[in-house]
Motif scaffolding. Structure first.
Motif, PDB file in Angstrom:
ATOM      1  N   LEU A 215       0.827  -1.204   0.000  1.00  0.00           N
ATOM      2  CA  LEU A 215       0.000   0.000   0.000  1.00  0.00           C
ATOM      3  C   LEU A 215       0.862   1.255   0.000  1.00  0.00           C
ATOM      4  CD1 LEU A 215      -2.751  -1.085   2.560  1.00  0.00           C
ATOM      5  CD2 LEU A 215      -3.000  -0.840   0.092  1.00  0.00           C
ATOM      6  N   TYR A 216       1.937   1.252   0.777  1.00  0.00           N
ATOM      7  CA  TYR A 216       2.830   2.413   0.809  1.00  0.00           C
ATOM      8  C   TYR A 216       3.474   2.633  -0.558  1.00  0.00           C
ATOM      9  CZ  TYR A 216       6.853   5.326   1.974  1.00  0.00           C
ATOM     10  OH  TYR A 216       7.798   6.326   1.987  1.00  0.00           O
ATOM     11  N   ALA A 217       3.900   1.537  -1.213  1.00  0.00           N
ATOM     12  CA  ALA A 217       4.518   1.665  -2.530  1.00  0.00           C
ATOM     13  C   ALA A 217       3.535   2.247  -3.540  1.00  0.00           C
ATOM     14  CB  ALA A 217       5.016   0.301  -2.998  1.00  0.00           C
ATOM     15  N   MET A 218       2.299   1.773  -3.532  1.00  0.00           N
ATOM     16  CA  MET A 218       1.288   2.308  -4.448  1.00  0.00           C
ATOM     17  C   MET A 218       0.976   3.765  -4.145  1.00  0.00           C
ATOM     18  SD  MET A 218       0.020   0.136  -6.727  1.00  0.00           S
ATOM     19  CE  MET A 218       0.031  -1.628  -7.087  1.00  0.00           C
ATOM     20  N   TRP A 219       0.900   4.102  -2.873  1.00  0.00           N
ATOM     21  CA  TRP A 219       0.563   5.467  -2.477  1.00  0.00           C
ATOM     22  C   TRP A 219       1.622   6.469  -2.932  1.00  0.00           C
ATOM     23  CZ3 TRP A 219       2.789   8.590   1.595  1.00  0.00           C
ATOM     24  CH2 TRP A 219       2.059   9.765   1.852  1.00  0.00           C
ATOM     25  N   ARG A 220       2.897   6.050  -2.966  1.00  0.00           N
ATOM     26  CA  ARG A 220       3.976   6.949  -3.353  1.00  0.00           C
ATOM     27  C   ARG A 220       4.102   7.123  -4.863  1.00  0.00           C
ATOM     28  NH1 ARG A 220       8.289   7.958   0.018  1.00  0.00           N
ATOM     29  NH2 ARG A 220       8.919   9.295  -1.713  1.00  0.00           N
ATOM     30  N   LEU A 221       3.408   6.310  -5.653  1.00  0.00           N
ATOM     31  CA  LEU A 221       3.517   6.416  -7.107  1.00  0.00           C
ATOM     32  C   LEU A 221       2.846   7.689  -7.612  1.00  0.00           C
ATOM     33  CD1 LEU A 221       2.633   2.760  -8.208  1.00  0.00           C
ATOM     34  CD2 LEU A 221       4.862   3.876  -8.441  1.00  0.00           C
ATOM     35  N   PRO A 222       3.302   8.207  -8.765  1.00  0.00           N
ATOM     36  CA  PRO A 222       2.575   9.311  -9.400  1.00  0.00           C
ATOM     37  C   PRO A 222       1.316   8.790 -10.079  1.00  0.00           C
ATOM     38  CG  PRO A 222       4.395   8.613 -10.788  1.00  0.00           C
ATOM     39  CD  PRO A 222       4.497   7.810  -9.509  1.00  0.00           C
ATOM     40  N   ALA A 223       0.491   9.713 -10.548  1.00  0.00           N
ATOM     41  CA  ALA A 223      -0.711   9.316 -11.291  1.00  0.00           C
ATOM     42  C   ALA A 223      -0.307   8.513 -12.522  1.00  0.00           C
ATOM     43  CB  ALA A 223      -1.513  10.540 -11.691  1.00  0.00           C
ATOM     44  N   MET A 224      -1.121   7.499 -12.854  1.00  0.00           N
ATOM     45  CA  MET A 224      -0.795   6.591 -13.958  1.00  0.00           C
ATOM     46  C   MET A 224      -1.994   6.448 -14.894  1.00  0.00           C
ATOM     47  SD  MET A 224       2.277   5.024 -13.895  1.00  0.00           S
ATOM     48  CE  MET A 224       3.667   4.973 -12.767  1.00  0.00           C
ATOM     49  N   LEU A 225      -2.456   7.553 -15.435  1.00  0.00           N
ATOM     50  CA  LEU A 225      -3.548   7.493 -16.395  1.00  0.00           C
ATOM     51  C   LEU A 225      -3.057   6.871 -17.697  1.00  0.00           C
ATOM     52  CD1 LEU A 225      -5.156  10.989 -15.786  1.00  0.00           C
ATOM     53  CD2 LEU A 225      -6.291   8.782 -15.460  1.00  0.00           C
ATOM     54  N   PRO A 226      -3.885   6.055 -18.367  1.00  0.00           N
ATOM     55  CA  PRO A 226      -3.469   5.476 -19.656  1.00  0.00           C
ATOM     56  C   PRO A 226      -3.149   6.564 -20.658  1.00  0.00           C
ATOM     57  CG  PRO A 226      -5.442   4.384 -18.813  1.00  0.00           C
ATOM     58  CD  PRO A 226      -5.214   5.577 -17.940  1.00  0.00           C
ATOM     59  N   ASP A 227      -2.159   6.318 -21.489  1.00  0.00           N
ATOM     60  CA  ASP A 227      -1.685   7.288 -22.468  1.00  0.00           C
ATOM     61  C   ASP A 227      -2.518   7.171 -23.731  1.00  0.00           C
ATOM     62  OD1 ASP A 227      -0.287   9.154 -23.844  1.00  0.00           O
ATOM     63  OD2 ASP A 227       1.452   7.875 -24.247  1.00  0.00           O
ATOM     64  N   ARG A 228      -3.660   7.868 -23.755  1.00  0.00           N
ATOM     65  CA  ARG A 228      -4.537   7.835 -24.926  1.00  0.00           C
ATOM     66  C   ARG A 228      -4.197   8.971 -25.865  1.00  0.00           C
ATOM     67  NH1 ARG A 228      -8.729   4.509 -24.576  1.00  0.00           N
ATOM     68  NH2 ARG A 228      -9.276   3.602 -22.565  1.00  0.00           N
ATOM     69  N   GLY A 229      -4.640   8.783 -27.113  1.00  0.00           N
ATOM     70  CA  GLY A 229      -4.434   9.840 -28.095  1.00  0.00           C
ATOM     71  C   GLY A 229      -5.241  11.074 -27.745  1.00  0.00           C
ATOM     72  N   GLU A 230      -4.833  12.225 -28.260  1.00  0.00           N
ATOM     73  CA  GLU A 230      -5.504  13.480 -27.951  1.00  0.00           C
ATOM     74  C   GLU A 230      -6.967  13.418 -28.388  1.00  0.00           C
ATOM     75  OE1 GLU A 230      -5.022  18.268 -28.836  1.00  0.00           O
ATOM     76  OE2 GLU A 230      -3.531  16.815 -29.554  1.00  0.00           O
ATOM     77  N   GLY A 231      -7.861  13.734 -27.451  1.00  0.00           N
ATOM     78  CA  GLY A 231      -9.281  13.721 -27.741  1.00  0.00           C
ATOM     79  C   GLY A 231      -9.916  12.359 -27.692  1.00  0.00           C
ATOM     80  N   ASP A 232      -9.140  11.314 -27.418  1.00  0.00           N
ATOM     81  CA  ASP A 232      -9.672   9.957 -27.368  1.00  0.00           C
ATOM     82  C   ASP A 232     -10.073   9.633 -25.943  1.00  0.00           C
ATOM     83  OD1 ASP A 232     -10.377   7.362 -27.672  1.00  0.00           O
ATOM     84  OD2 ASP A 232      -8.396   6.636 -28.313  1.00  0.00           O
ATOM     85  N   ALA A 233     -11.346   9.714 -25.651  1.00  0.00           N
ATOM     86  CA  ALA A 233     -11.852   9.467 -24.294  1.00  0.00           C
ATOM     87  C   ALA A 233     -12.761   8.262 -24.271  1.00  0.00           C
ATOM     88  CB  ALA A 233     -12.581  10.706 -23.773  1.00  0.00           C
ATOM     89  N   ARG A 234     -12.645   7.387 -25.249  1.00  0.00           N
ATOM     90  CA  ARG A 234     -13.497   6.208 -25.297  1.00  0.00           C
ATOM     91  C   ARG A 234     -13.234   5.300 -24.110  1.00  0.00           C
ATOM     92  NH1 ARG A 234     -12.039   3.465 -30.725  1.00  0.00           N
ATOM     93  NH2 ARG A 234      -9.997   4.046 -29.905  1.00  0.00           N
ATOM     94  N   ARG A 235     -14.280   4.663 -23.678  1.00  0.00           N
ATOM     95  CA  ARG A 235     -14.136   3.695 -22.598  1.00  0.00           C
ATOM     96  C   ARG A 235     -13.447   2.439 -23.148  1.00  0.00           C
ATOM     97  NH1 ARG A 235     -19.092   0.986 -19.130  1.00  0.00           N
ATOM     98  NH2 ARG A 235     -17.782  -0.271 -17.744  1.00  0.00           N
ATOM     99  N   ALA A 236     -12.465   1.955 -22.393  1.00  0.00           N
ATOM    100  CA  ALA A 236     -11.739   0.756 -22.818  1.00  0.00           C
ATOM    101  C   ALA A 236     -12.675  -0.443 -22.801  1.00  0.00           C
ATOM    102  CB  ALA A 236     -10.550   0.516 -21.901  1.00  0.00           C
ATOM    103  N   SER A 237     -12.657  -1.225 -23.863  1.00  0.00           N
ATOM    104  CA  SER A 237     -13.543  -2.375 -24.010  1.00  0.00           C
ATOM    105  C   SER A 237     -12.723  -3.653 -24.081  1.00  0.00           C
ATOM    106  CB  SER A 237     -14.384  -2.221 -25.288  1.00  0.00           C
ATOM    107  OG  SER A 237     -14.974  -3.436 -25.656  1.00  0.00           O
ATOM    108  N   VAL A 238     -13.231  -4.691 -23.397  1.00  0.00           N
ATOM    109  CA  VAL A 238     -12.590  -5.996 -23.480  1.00  0.00           C
ATOM    110  C   VAL A 238     -12.558  -6.479 -24.922  1.00  0.00           C
ATOM    111  CG1 VAL A 238     -12.768  -8.422 -22.797  1.00  0.00           C
ATOM    112  CG2 VAL A 238     -13.191  -6.618 -21.115  1.00  0.00           C
ATOM    113  N   LEU A 239     -13.653  -6.290 -25.647  1.00  0.00           N
ATOM    114  CA  LEU A 239     -13.717  -6.740 -27.036  1.00  0.00           C
ATOM    115  C   LEU A 239     -12.709  -6.006 -27.914  1.00  0.00           C
ATOM    116  CD1 LEU A 239     -17.573  -7.136 -27.597  1.00  0.00           C
ATOM    117  CD2 LEU A 239     -15.853  -8.930 -27.244  1.00  0.00           C
TER     118      LEU A 239
END
Length: 437
Positions: A215-239
């Protein structure tokens, strides 16, 4: 950020007429595990240490739950259900967890799922202290812990390429393999010792406390948002992830090659019978045979320094899987116990080599916004393949003999991976310097 190698560091001038020469690589650097990721990234170092500690704690709890279920029921079938309640959520939620990891902040997902696992371990400890011993509660907690793991693993694996440069990924994955193997070896041994001395409540409580490091290791990490293309806000799909995989034969081969080993040549279910029929042994012999692949896997991580210099990762995977199959086939022919242990350990060593390069390919060649979903597929294959292998080995041995099941499975593994290599020749030509999926 520009990285400087220790070899390019400027040395002070020699004042006494001595000759300064570059020191050759040491044997330790050539053979033993490369610790560079631990030295260069504080985030990775904390994450690795936290995962190692928590994996050992989880290994303790896994054994303690199995012992407690047997004490409550006296039934080996009931103990076997523990594995089923763990496997099904991993298979079902593995793909979903990968899709979530490609949608949200992976740091928050990792922190939340690790917190859930810690709370569940604390619940086990609280129930044990309250003498609340109910089979349904144990099964429910095992299933919920598997859900947390299915959410945590894709997020955690997807973070690594954001913390380290590509050339350090093989070393990082070798270190991660040591974490997993330590959990499966050291955790159960400590769990049995602690349960024997202080009971289940102590094992569960220690497991809950060990999560503080993760938990401490995760808490110290920076934000890790997925690197999507500009303007691409689609929800990630399993398919979408499966469609992406369907168009990438090299990535598919990382899964197919592993299935060749885990489904066709996985003799774990036969080891109790083999211990008696081949070696005239008992439960201790079975334990030795079961531990041998894990010991080999741990050695594969410890002696992994050479892997960072390999560039043909696909070819390395093919050779490692063929080595696994060959070792299993020879194990099926030997009737000397220590030779059998040696070849099982060799198989475990080969499995670690395969895992390191397969995971590195998935991390380096997959776009960041797809890494979670591909890691979800990885979890499903890793969780489901050995179970299918147990079923196949047991069925073939019942219809023929254990020798046919083990040796035939090893040969089938080598033949199958060779045919796959011929079908998709680009896999063997995969170059880590140009990681194209």
């Amino acid at each position: 950020m520009q990285m400087h190698s220790p070899r390019t560091r400027i040395r002070p001038p020699c004042r006494r007429g001595c000759t300064v020469t570059a020191a050759p690589p040491t044997v330790r650097r050539r053979i033993l595990a490369d610790l560079t990721p631990l030295r260069t990234s504080a985030h990775f170092r904390r994450l690795w240490f936290g995962n190692t500690v928590s994996w050992i704690g989880q290994g303790m709890t896994t054994l303690a739950i199995s012992l407690q279920v047997y004490d409550l029921t006296g039934s080996t079938f009931s103990v076997g259900l523990v594995g089923l309640f763990s496997m099904v959520p991993l298979l079902v939620f593995g793909l979903y967890g990968g899709a979530v990891a490609d949608t949200v902040d992976r740091r928050k997902l990792g922190l939340g799922s690790a917190t859930g696992s810690a709370v569940l371990s604390a619940a086990l400890a609280a129930a044990a202290f309250a003498d609340f011993h109910h089979l349904a509660l144990l099964y429910a907690i095992v299933a919920l812990q598997a859900v947390c793991q299915a959410l945590n693993a894709p997020a955690r694996s997807s973070m690594i390429p954001r913390l380290l440069p590509p050339e350090q990924l093989p070393a990082a994955n070798a270190l991660a393999s040591m974490t997993t193997t330590s959990g499966t070896l050291v955790g159960p041994m400590l769990g049995g010792f602690i349960v024997g001395l202080w009971g289940y409540r102590a094992a569960y409580l220690i497991d809950a406390v060990t999560f503080s490091a993760a938990l401490y290791a995760m808490w110290r990490l920076p934000a890790m948002l997925p690197d999507r293309g500009e303007g691409d806000a689609r929800r990630a799909s399993v398919l979408d992830g499966l469609r992406f995989l369907g168009t990438r034969p090299i990535l598919r081969m990382t899964f197919f090659s592993d299935l060749c080993a885990m489904v066709l040549a996985h003799p774990r279910a036969l080891l109790p019978a083999v211990a008696v029929v081949w070696y005239g042994g008992d439960a201790r012999t079975t334990g030795l045979l079961v531990a041998a692949p894990a010991i080999g896997a741990l050695l594969g991580g410890v002696f992994s320094g050479w892997q960072g210099r390999i560039r043909r990762h696909g070819l390395a995977v093919l050779l490692a899987v063929a080595s696994w199959g060959t070792a299993i086939a020879v194990f099926g022919l030997t009737r000397n116990l220590w030779l059998g242990v040696f070849f099982l350990a060799l198989a475990g060593f080969s499995d670690t080599v395969s895992m390191v390069f397969r995971n590195t390919m998935l991390q380096a060649a997959v776009p960041d916004d797809m890494r979670g979903r591909l890691q979800g597929v990885f979890i499903v294959v890793v969780a489901g393949g050995p179970r299918l292998g147990d079923f196949l080995a047991g069925s073939v041995a019942e219809l023929t003999t254990p020798t046919v099941a083990v040796t035939g499975g090893g040969v089938a593994c080598v033949v199958a991976v060779s045919l796959l290599a011929l079908r998709w020749r680009g896999f063997a030509r995969y170059d880590a310097r140009r990681p194209v999926p």
